[in-house]
Design a protein around this motif. Sequence first.
Motif, PDB file in Angstrom:
ATOM      1  N   ALA A 225       9.387 -12.193   8.958  1.00 28.22           N
ATOM      2  CA  ALA A 225      10.176 -13.268   9.570  1.00 28.22           C
ATOM      3  C   ALA A 225      10.805 -14.165   8.508  1.00 28.22           C
ATOM      4  CB  ALA A 225       9.295 -14.086  10.507  1.00 28.22           C
ATOM      5  N   ASP A 226      10.035 -14.486   7.461  1.00 29.40           N
ATOM      6  CA  ASP A 226      10.570 -15.316   6.373  1.00 29.40           C
ATOM      7  C   ASP A 226      11.716 -14.615   5.670  1.00 29.40           C
ATOM      8  OD1 ASP A 226       8.771 -17.280   6.949  1.00 29.40           O
ATOM      9  OD2 ASP A 226       7.376 -16.790   5.327  1.00 29.40           O
ATOM     10  N   ASN A 227      11.578 -13.307   5.500  1.00 34.28           N
ATOM     11  CA  ASN A 227      12.651 -12.544   4.858  1.00 34.28           C
ATOM     12  C   ASN A 227      13.902 -12.520   5.718  1.00 34.28           C
ATOM     13  OD1 ASN A 227      14.046  -9.592   4.622  1.00 34.28           O
ATOM     14  ND2 ASN A 227      13.359 -10.327   2.610  1.00 34.28           N
ATOM     15  N   LEU A 228      13.718 -12.450   7.051  1.00 39.44           N
ATOM     16  CA  LEU A 228      14.865 -12.469   7.953  1.00 39.44           C
ATOM     17  C   LEU A 228      15.612 -13.797   7.822  1.00 39.44           C
ATOM     18  CD1 LEU A 228      16.539 -11.220  10.243  1.00 39.44           C
ATOM     19  CD2 LEU A 228      14.915 -12.240  11.861  1.00 39.44           C
ATOM     20  N   VAL A 229      14.860 -14.892   7.748  1.00 39.72           N
ATOM     21  CA  VAL A 229      15.491 -16.208   7.589  1.00 39.72           C
ATOM     22  C   VAL A 229      16.307 -16.249   6.299  1.00 39.72           C
ATOM     23  CG1 VAL A 229      15.058 -18.662   7.208  1.00 39.72           C
ATOM     24  CG2 VAL A 229      13.738 -17.415   8.927  1.00 39.72           C
ATOM     25  N   LYS A 230      15.704 -15.809   5.205  1.00 43.56           N
ATOM     26  CA  LYS A 230      16.389 -15.821   3.907  1.00 43.56           C
ATOM     27  C   LYS A 230      17.634 -14.942   3.952  1.00 43.56           C
ATOM     28  CE  LYS A 230      15.700 -14.737  -0.982  1.00 43.56           C
ATOM     29  NZ  LYS A 230      14.759 -14.177  -1.998  1.00 43.56           N
ATOM     30  N   ARG A 231      17.484 -13.778   4.539  1.00 42.08           N
ATOM     31  CA  ARG A 231      18.588 -12.823   4.622  1.00 42.08           C
ATOM     32  C   ARG A 231      19.756 -13.405   5.427  1.00 42.08           C
ATOM     33  NH1 ARG A 231      17.503  -6.918   4.861  1.00 42.08           N
ATOM     34  NH2 ARG A 231      19.503  -5.875   5.194  1.00 42.08           N
ATOM     35  N   VAL A 232      19.442 -13.997   6.568  1.00 46.59           N
ATOM     36  CA  VAL A 232      20.481 -14.559   7.429  1.00 46.59           C
ATOM     37  C   VAL A 232      21.175 -15.731   6.742  1.00 46.59           C
ATOM     38  CG1 VAL A 232      20.848 -15.866   9.563  1.00 46.59           C
ATOM     39  CG2 VAL A 232      19.497 -13.762   9.619  1.00 46.59           C
ATOM     40  N   GLU A 233      20.407 -16.615   6.134  1.00 48.04           N
ATOM     41  CA  GLU A 233      21.002 -17.782   5.477  1.00 48.04           C
ATOM     42  C   GLU A 233      21.918 -17.373   4.331  1.00 48.04           C
ATOM     43  OE1 GLU A 233      17.668 -20.202   4.432  1.00 48.04           O
ATOM     44  OE2 GLU A 233      17.539 -21.136   6.424  1.00 48.04           O
TER      45      GLU A 233
END
Length: 458
Positions: A225-233
């Motif tokens: 989930a943290d990686n998804l946030v970083k990726r999206v941002e």
Amino acid sequence: MVAKIRTLDERGSGRAEVWRENEQGNQKKIKLTIPQTLPGEEVRVGVGQRAKRRWRTFPEEIITAHEERVEAPCPHFDRCGGCVWQHWQYSGQLKAKTNHVKKAIEAQGFNSDLVSDTIGMDEPWHYRNKMEFTFSPEGELGLHEQGNFRKVISLETCLIAGKEMVEAAMDVAEWAKEYELKGYNKDLHEGLLRHLMVRQSFVTGEMMLGIFATESPDGPLKEAADNLVKRVEEKIPQVKSLLWLENRDWADRTQSENTHLLSGRDFIYDEMDGYRFRLWFDTFFQTNPTQAQKLVDIAVELAKPKETEKMIDLFCGVGTFSLPFASKVGKLAGIEIVESSIESAKRNASDNGISNTTFLAENARTGIDKMLESFGHPELLLLDPPRSGAGGKVMRRIGRAKPERIVYVSCNPDTFATDIKELEPFGYELKTVQPVDLFPQTVHVEVVAELVLREGNN
């Protein structure tokens, strides 16, 4: 076996009838449903030896093609159930939709000459501002196969969704593969990822991504989930709302038991007709903003609102029609059964500086009664019910309320026609029916209609 397409069914598939010899040597008539065909075409199809009286099959060869047949541009057209008319020239689609509306009102005894030609789009592609994609049990992201709700077609593109939305969906699909996250299996009721909802305002550019999953993003899934946030941002800065929505229910719907805000706000801003709206993941808002604006414009033109009048907006939702009309009438009352939509309508009115509105969370039939008592008699009433229509009880209640003018907005010509038939005994005359194509490449069509109370029936 050669079959000739006689007509199309309600899902846009061809219908044909063939005779064949059964195992006992007797002639048997089989009714065929043949997707990806057009009226009048002759096609070669395969029919199994144990064919039922109704048989669904795909064309093996187009022997005689319709003059309006075109090459479907989407690489997934043969299998995807998203838009079934890509093989039909757009002008032909519009004519078919006009004829559908004409037949629907003719069946209820109305004059089909009241139906104008369907208003189409200059560019009938990439028009949707919201899509709900599904994860397969293997973790692939796509849409359901045509005629098979349990099969998911992995997508490379989608030609009816906004281009940036498709790119965002593909990024999420890549993330799911990298972390080897399994999709949800509808038969076994196990797995993690169920749906991805993508919605974007074509005016503000703001985008929302919603991951529907069976588990919380905390614990073992926190790293992903943290990686998804970083990726999206980093890759999709237009995403202003990134949500993780827990859904453990067996029903295959995009609903949430517990919503986690991963990044940004829990809503995005959109605009229509110069008014700003807040959209949450479960907010109903027209999915084709270009044509929705035309719906609003036509509704205002037909309604002829006056500053001295009172108006009721039935099935008002979050105020899509309420806000544009509120500036043109003295007072407006909105009625909607979904409480969250009513709260959104109130907030949207406040955000836009509109103070002459009243909103009531109530079902349509009892809501009219309550509103008439507190609000008074309306000169104008607009209704925009769901596909199932308003129903006879609601329509008769409208008839007894006797507004001078009624504007009916519908996404289902058949239920629209049966609904307005209920108004005839109360002295209403159907004046205009204007179809509008909000869903190019599909069978669906919207209508906006005007009904007027004849003199002497007040």
